[in-house]
Design an enzyme around this catalytic site. Sequence first.
Site, mmCIF file in Angstrom:
data_model
loop_
_atom_site.group_PDB
_atom_site.id
_atom_site.type_symbol
_atom_site.label_atom_id
_atom_site.label_comp_id
_atom_site.label_asym_id
_atom_site.label_seq_id
_atom_site.Cartn_x
_atom_site.Cartn_y
_atom_site.Cartn_z
ATOM 1 C CD GLU A 261 -1.893 2.372 1.367
ATOM 2 O OE1 GLU A 261 -2.374 3.291 0.243
ATOM 3 O OE2 GLU A 261 -1.606 2.752 2.273
ATOM 4 C CB CYS A 295 -0.949 7.223 1.166
ATOM 5 S SG CYS A 295 -2.467 6.046 2.187
#
Length: 508
Positions: A261, A295
């Site tokens: 991720e 993110c």
Amino acid sequence: MQKILTGFNIQAVNSGVSTGTTWLPAAGEPIVSSSPVDGKDIATVTSATRADYDAVVQKAAEAFGAWRQWPAPRRGEVVRQIGEALRTHKEALGRLVSYEMGKSLQEGYGEVQEMIDICDFAVGLSRQLHGLTMHSERPGHRMYEQWHPLGIAGIISAFNFPVAVWSWNSMLAWVCGDVCIWKPSEKTPLTALACQHIAATVFAANGVPEGVCCLVTGGREVGEWLAADTRIPLVSATGSTRMGKAVGAAVGARLGRALLELGGNNAIIISKDADLDMSLIGCVFGAVGTAGQRCTSTRRLIIHESVYETFKTKLVNAYKQLRIGDPLDEQHHVGPLIDRQAVDMYLQAIEKCKAEGGKFVVEGGVLEGKGYESGCYVKPAIAEVENGFSIVQHETFAPILYLIKYSHIEEAIALQNGVPQGLSSAIMTLNLREAEQFLSQAGSDCGIANVNIGTSGAEIGGAFGGEKETGGGRESGSDAWKAYMRRQTNTINYTDKLPLAQGIKFDL
């Protein structure tokens, strides 16, 4: 803050290496945790040597043999109790997250709540680790599939969500029957030690084998050990694309599994049919929440030309109202960046943007004076750019928002997709056709695509992750649990004959 640390027994143990309730006398280099809030050193943690690391892996491998035999609902009960312990420690842990990492206190509390939520999800999951049944082409045969624990799960987490991402992985891995070795960010080791104490206390009370819950604190080398270790079938890594490529290559070279991720370069499309006031809230929080260090932070706004100037004015006015300062003061919207290296990257991005022709409508800069002594507080900035600028194609982990103009929805979607990353995306529109087009096969290419909400703030019920340089991994909800298990297909013959598949004859 000292009281909070004492409550987690952090001062009593300066080792950063644990197999559960046992803290190894780590012999590695010291890691000093400094708060970006005030620049003060909080505590020192001793990192792992290779010998420390190998001792942890050995203990984890031994624990797996016993832990995988526990019925999944029993494992789920242990995770339920961890959730209850987190509820008890929510305020203290949330404050520690805020102080060590620098995110606002509300976001610190929210991160702990996310841990509680994934515990609840995992408890239910512990009774739903289901497989499929299939009809066999052969008479008197039955086919089905089942899922078994995978083994040791290595978890590499980043500083921006120092505890939540660990919980996404570990709670699911534990109910699946795996054991975990956590390598936290060296920038936020104290929150990791606090979580280790919480989980280990619950495990000890339930007679969980030592080695199910492991912690190995250290720098880049610990991540490299995990990635290259054939004893660890799964490595879940959260962080930059650069880091993820290195982890993916190392794990792939030994044919292990990597759950990645990585970076995001997330955009919100502001349609001519958007509710502009509602859109403003999502855009501003997405851009400045966690000081742009998520993110899923909003990096780009792709705005229809007919509402561009109107919405730009709303943004500029909203940015004037932002309060920047100590994140433990709930009156402040924006806290500091994680460290001065992050500040340098922020300043470099601003200069590069200007060099490429970007026009700043809200200027950036580093804040100085009382309350800003750490040197980590910066001004959220807004620039008008072209999507093709090299700096726009890059993820800068800082509160810099880029404005891009478009004329039709197909162009907007192409601009949204026109970056190497593919994590989160959103469109603000009251036009049903635009919304459906954005969500269609020809729409957003991201792992997350939202309508009338921003790019950040994902709930744990859905699988979290993205495509392209974001890595393709999925964590948290939906069927992300399958990443932590191995699938086995079974065929049972309950006759006295042995027919072969595909009608093959093999008579003796």
